[in-house]
Write a protein that holds these residues in place. Structure first.
Motif, PDB file in Angstrom:
ATOM      1  N   PHE A 154       0.838  -1.193   0.000  1.00 37.22           N
ATOM      2  CA  PHE A 154       0.000   0.000   0.000  1.00 37.22           C
ATOM      3  C   PHE A 154       0.873   1.243   0.000  1.00 37.22           C
ATOM      4  CE2 PHE A 154      -2.510   3.064   2.780  1.00 37.22           C
ATOM      5  CZ  PHE A 154      -3.415   3.424   1.789  1.00 37.22           C
ATOM      6  N   LYS A 155       0.660   2.105  -0.991  1.00 36.58           N
ATOM      7  CA  LYS A 155       1.446   3.325  -1.123  1.00 36.58           C
ATOM      8  C   LYS A 155       0.507   4.506  -1.377  1.00 36.58           C
ATOM      9  CE  LYS A 155       5.390   0.863  -3.144  1.00 36.58           C
ATOM     10  NZ  LYS A 155       6.231   0.676  -4.369  1.00 36.58           N
ATOM     11  N   PRO A 156       0.101   5.192  -0.316  1.00 38.96           N
ATOM     12  CA  PRO A 156      -0.804   6.336  -0.495  1.00 38.96           C
ATOM     13  C   PRO A 156      -0.211   7.359  -1.448  1.00 38.96           C
ATOM     14  CG  PRO A 156      -0.553   5.776   1.826  1.00 38.96           C
ATOM     15  CD  PRO A 156       0.484   4.985   1.098  1.00 38.96           C
ATOM     16  N   GLN A 157      -0.993   7.752  -2.426  1.00 39.99           N
ATOM     17  CA  GLN A 157      -0.519   8.672  -3.459  1.00 39.99           C
ATOM     18  C   GLN A 157      -0.959  10.117  -3.244  1.00 39.99           C
ATOM     19  OE1 GLN A 157       1.549   7.510  -6.097  1.00 39.99           O
ATOM     20  NE2 GLN A 157       1.546   5.763  -4.684  1.00 39.99           N
ATOM     21  N   VAL A 158      -2.038  10.305  -2.482  1.00 37.51           N
ATOM     22  CA  VAL A 158      -2.634  11.644  -2.372  1.00 37.51           C
ATOM     23  C   VAL A 158      -2.611  12.112  -0.919  1.00 37.51           C
ATOM     24  CG1 VAL A 158      -4.651  13.058  -2.865  1.00 37.51           C
ATOM     25  CG2 VAL A 158      -4.139  11.078  -4.322  1.00 37.51           C
ATOM     26  N   GLN A 159      -1.867  13.181  -0.665  1.00 39.39           N
ATOM     27  CA  GLN A 159      -1.825  13.780   0.662  1.00 39.39           C
ATOM     28  C   GLN A 159      -2.959  14.804   0.790  1.00 39.39           C
ATOM     29  OE1 GLN A 159       0.465  12.315   2.756  1.00 39.39           O
ATOM     30  NE2 GLN A 159       0.740  11.068   0.916  1.00 39.39           N
ATOM     31  N   LEU A 160      -3.196  15.236   2.018  1.00 41.74           N
ATOM     32  CA  LEU A 160      -4.400  16.012   2.307  1.00 41.74           C
ATOM     33  C   LEU A 160      -4.506  17.304   1.494  1.00 41.74           C
ATOM     34  CD1 LEU A 160      -6.960  16.195   3.988  1.00 41.74           C
ATOM     35  CD2 LEU A 160      -5.628  17.339   5.783  1.00 41.74           C
ATOM     36  N   LYS A 161      -3.419  18.035   1.346  1.00 37.50           N
ATOM     37  CA  LYS A 161      -3.500  19.299   0.607  1.00 37.50           C
ATOM     38  C   LYS A 161      -3.926  19.072  -0.833  1.00 37.50           C
ATOM     39  CE  LYS A 161      -0.949  23.539  -0.406  1.00 37.50           C
ATOM     40  NZ  LYS A 161       0.315  24.297  -0.208  1.00 37.50           N
ATOM     41  N   GLU A 162      -3.305  18.094  -1.502  1.00 35.00           N
ATOM     42  CA  GLU A 162      -3.658  17.792  -2.888  1.00 35.00           C
ATOM     43  C   GLU A 162      -5.060  17.199  -2.977  1.00 35.00           C
ATOM     44  OE1 GLU A 162      -3.719  17.200  -6.970  1.00 35.00           O
ATOM     45  OE2 GLU A 162      -2.453  18.498  -5.728  1.00 35.00           O
ATOM     46  N   GLY A 163      -5.405  16.330  -2.028  1.00 31.21           N
ATOM     47  CA  GLY A 163      -6.727  15.714  -2.039  1.00 31.21           C
ATOM     48  C   GLY A 163      -7.833  16.735  -1.850  1.00 31.21           C
ATOM     49  N   THR A 164      -7.593  17.706  -0.978  1.00 29.63           N
ATOM     50  CA  THR A 164      -8.573  18.773  -0.766  1.00 29.63           C
ATOM     51  C   THR A 164      -8.770  19.565  -2.051  1.00 29.63           C
ATOM     52  OG1 THR A 164      -7.913  18.941   1.560  1.00 29.63           O
ATOM     53  CG2 THR A 164      -9.133  20.790   0.631  1.00 29.63           C
ATOM     54  N   LYS A 165      -7.671  19.848  -2.735  1.00 32.35           N
ATOM     55  CA  LYS A 165      -7.742  20.572  -4.007  1.00 32.35           C
ATOM     56  C   LYS A 165      -8.566  19.803  -5.031  1.00 32.35           C
ATOM     57  CE  LYS A 165      -4.761  22.425  -7.671  1.00 32.35           C
ATOM     58  NZ  LYS A 165      -3.346  22.643  -8.093  1.00 32.35           N
ATOM     59  N   ARG A 166      -8.317  18.501  -5.145  1.00 30.30           N
ATOM     60  CA  ARG A 166      -9.055  17.682  -6.114  1.00 30.30           C
ATOM     61  C   ARG A 166     -10.539  17.605  -5.774  1.00 30.30           C
ATOM     62  NH1 ARG A 166      -5.322  12.285  -7.292  1.00 30.30           N
ATOM     63  NH2 ARG A 166      -3.320  13.359  -7.589  1.00 30.30           N
ATOM     64  N   ALA A 167     -10.829  17.418  -4.484  1.00 28.83           N
ATOM     65  CA  ALA A 167     -12.222  17.299  -4.069  1.00 28.83           C
ATOM     66  C   ALA A 167     -12.984  18.591  -4.339  1.00 28.83           C
ATOM     67  CB  ALA A 167     -12.296  16.937  -2.589  1.00 28.83           C
ATOM     68  N   ILE A 168     -12.417  19.727  -3.958  1.00 25.76           N
ATOM     69  CA  ILE A 168     -13.101  21.004  -4.147  1.00 25.76           C
ATOM     70  C   ILE A 168     -13.283  21.309  -5.628  1.00 25.76           C
ATOM     71  CG2 ILE A 168     -12.814  23.510  -3.876  1.00 25.76           C
ATOM     72  CD1 ILE A 168     -11.770  22.966  -1.067  1.00 25.76           C
ATOM     73  N   GLN A 169     -12.303  20.950  -6.416  1.00 27.00           N
ATOM     74  CA  GLN A 169     -12.443  21.139  -7.865  1.00 27.00           C
ATOM     75  C   GLN A 169     -13.650  20.352  -8.383  1.00 27.00           C
ATOM     76  OE1 GLN A 169      -8.946  20.146 -10.154  1.00 27.00           O
ATOM     77  NE2 GLN A 169      -9.988  20.347 -12.107  1.00 27.00           N
ATOM     78  N   TRP A 170     -13.817  19.121  -7.919  1.00 27.60           N
ATOM     79  CA  TRP A 170     -14.957  18.307  -8.354  1.00 27.60           C
ATOM     80  C   TRP A 170     -16.272  18.924  -7.869  1.00 27.60           C
ATOM     81  CZ3 TRP A 170     -19.124  15.807  -6.315  1.00 27.60           C
ATOM     82  CH2 TRP A 170     -19.785  14.905  -7.148  1.00 27.60           C
ATOM     83  N   TYR A 171     -16.305  19.364  -6.608  1.00 24.39           N
ATOM     84  CA  TYR A 171     -17.529  19.966  -6.077  1.00 24.39           C
ATOM     85  C   TYR A 171     -17.913  21.212  -6.867  1.00 24.39           C
ATOM     86  CZ  TYR A 171     -17.023  16.964  -1.927  1.00 24.39           C
ATOM     87  OH  TYR A 171     -16.924  15.894  -1.075  1.00 24.39           O
ATOM     88  N   LYS A 172     -16.928  21.988  -7.265  1.00 24.66           N
ATOM     89  CA  LYS A 172     -17.207  23.180  -8.067  1.00 24.66           C
ATOM     90  C   LYS A 172     -17.717  22.799  -9.456  1.00 24.66           C
ATOM     91  CE  LYS A 172     -13.909  26.416  -5.943  1.00 24.66           C
ATOM     92  NZ  LYS A 172     -12.658  27.200  -6.166  1.00 24.66           N
ATOM     93  N   GLU A 173     -17.032  21.852 -10.087  1.00 23.52           N
ATOM     94  CA  GLU A 173     -17.433  21.448 -11.444  1.00 23.52           C
ATOM     95  C   GLU A 173     -18.820  20.837 -11.479  1.00 23.52           C
ATOM     96  OE1 GLU A 173     -14.323  18.799 -12.549  1.00 23.52           O
ATOM     97  OE2 GLU A 173     -12.924  20.402 -13.132  1.00 23.52           O
ATOM     98  N   ASN A 174     -19.239  20.239 -10.369  1.00 26.80           N
ATOM     99  CA  ASN A 174     -20.552  19.612 -10.317  1.00 26.80           C
ATOM    100  C   ASN A 174     -21.588  20.437  -9.550  1.00 26.80           C
ATOM    101  OD1 ASN A 174     -20.350  16.570 -11.438  1.00 26.80           O
ATOM    102  ND2 ASN A 174     -18.396  17.169 -10.527  1.00 26.80           N
ATOM    103  N   SER A 175     -21.254  21.715  -9.368  1.00 22.89           N
ATOM    104  CA  SER A 175     -22.181  22.709  -8.783  1.00 22.89           C
ATOM    105  C   SER A 175     -22.613  22.361  -7.359  1.00 22.89           C
ATOM    106  CB  SER A 175     -23.426  22.861  -9.685  1.00 22.89           C
ATOM    107  OG  SER A 175     -23.060  23.269 -10.982  1.00 22.89           O
ATOM    108  N   TRP A 176     -21.732  21.692  -6.610  1.00 17.98           N
ATOM    109  CA  TRP A 176     -21.993  21.469  -5.192  1.00 17.98           C
ATOM    110  C   TRP A 176     -21.506  22.666  -4.382  1.00 17.98           C
ATOM    111  CZ3 TRP A 176     -21.664  15.979  -2.782  1.00 17.98           C
ATOM    112  CH2 TRP A 176     -22.285  15.053  -3.627  1.00 17.98           C
ATOM    113  N   LEU A 177     -20.463  23.319  -4.864  1.00 16.59           N
ATOM    114  CA  LEU A 177     -19.926  24.506  -4.186  1.00 16.59           C
ATOM    115  C   LEU A 177     -19.960  25.701  -5.135  1.00 16.59           C
ATOM    116  CD1 LEU A 177     -16.744  23.127  -2.347  1.00 16.59           C
ATOM    117  CD2 LEU A 177     -18.845  23.941  -1.271  1.00 16.59           C
TER     118      LEU A 177
END
Length: 331
Positions: free
Chosen positions: A308-331
């Protein structure tokens, strides 16, 4: 290879389905008639309706199917009534496993999605220590107790059933709704935290959980229980600061409330939910989770056994998640 994924329409389950398709596996998604299939649009997906309330019904529904792998991600994390956790998470899994065994299905590996919540508030004397597989679970929520009861059931079967258990910490990413509520609040310039005592928290991005699922199918050791996180420890303020950065907030109110106030809010939230029939995210079963100070966990067994090798740390993961929420009109 033929794989069955329960909870396939959910946050984690839908990503497991996508990865199974990417690996060109014959992918079966377990659903109900009322299931929202908005994340299950790929025409390659095979659907099967399963009723986990009855072992006999499951035998009938599964008859004629042989799955090489099963990932059991179905379950409830919130419920209006305590017994629902046990009916769905514990009894539903028992019925499912017994049906598979009764049908003598040649399953090579069964991965059960449990949770770090099975341990409750242990090792909370500072400095906080990592929770390890050898520690004794002391769940303090009905959710955690129901998950532990399921783990104990699987342990009681022993070598008769090829199971592996995954215990992720807080999972976040696109499509997730609980951490999303925090992001939504911060967008509205309110950053709410609970308790004045230091809190060590851990996270794991959804794609890293999916990675661990397939690694557990390939090389997980029989009966082992693996913690999953991104390998780092954070403060609650770290997460909110990353959210502020990605949202571009220039100002906000950061409110830290005492634990007793959280207790009152969650009690009222559950009371109102039972009256209205609508479950609040701040229900009484969530109180111990939000109150808990130590969420450290030892992922070395997952690293060693599963690679198991985690690829996504919290700062990058937060960026990816918020980008998705914006693109899908959640935020």
């Amino acid at each position: 290879m033929k794989i069955l994924i329960t909870g396939a329409s959910g946050f984690i389950g839908s990503f497991i389905v996508e990865e199974a398709l990417r690996r060109k596996m014959e992918t079966w998604a377990a659903v109900r008639k009322t299931t929202d299939r908005c994340y299950l649009k790929d025409p390659r997906i095979h659907f099967i309706e399963l009723d986990f309330s009855s072992e006999k019904k499951l035998e009938k529904e599964l008859e004629g199917h042989d799955f090489d792998y099963v990932v059991h991600a179905a379950g409830v994390t919130k419920a209006l009534h305590a017994e629902t956790f046990y009916e769905v998470n514990t009894e539903g899994t028992k019925h499912f496993v017994q049906a598979i065994m009764n049908l003598k299905m040649p399953v090579k590996r069964f991965v059960y999605m449990s949770s770090l919540s099975v341990f409750g508030a242990i090792k909370e004397q500072q400095p906080y220590q990592e929770i390890r597989e050898s520690d004794r679970p002391q769940p303090n929520t009905n959710y955690g107790k129901s998950k532990l009861a399921t783990e104990n059931f699987l342990d009681s079967i022993g070598d008769k059933f090829p199971y592996v258990i995954l215990r992720p910490t807080g999972v976040y990413g696109p499509r997730e709704r609980d951490y999303y509520m925090m992001m939504k609040s911060i967008k509205q310039h309110i950053d709410f935290a609970v308790g004045f005592k230091r809190q060590d928290i851990t996270f794991v991005y959804v794609s890293d959980v999916v990675q661990a699922v397939f690694q557990a199918l390939d090389r997980g050791k029989q009966g082992r229980k693996y913690f999953l996180s991104d390998g780092n420890v954070y403060r609650s303020r770290d997460f909110s600061d990353y959210i502020h950065q990605e949202l571009g907030n220039k100002w906000w109110f950061r409110i830290t409330a005492p634990v007793w106030l959280l207790h009152l809010v969650t009690f009222l939230g559950e009371y109102i939910g039972k009256i209205t029939g609508r479950l609040s995210a701040l229900n009484h079963d969530k109180y111990p989770i939000l109150k808990q100070r130590n969420w450290r966990c030892d992922i070395q067994p997952a690293i060693q056994d599963l690679d198991f090798k985690p690829q996504v740390q919290l700062k990058e993961g937060t960026k990816r998640a918020i980008q998705w929420y914006k693109e899908n009109s959640w935020l």
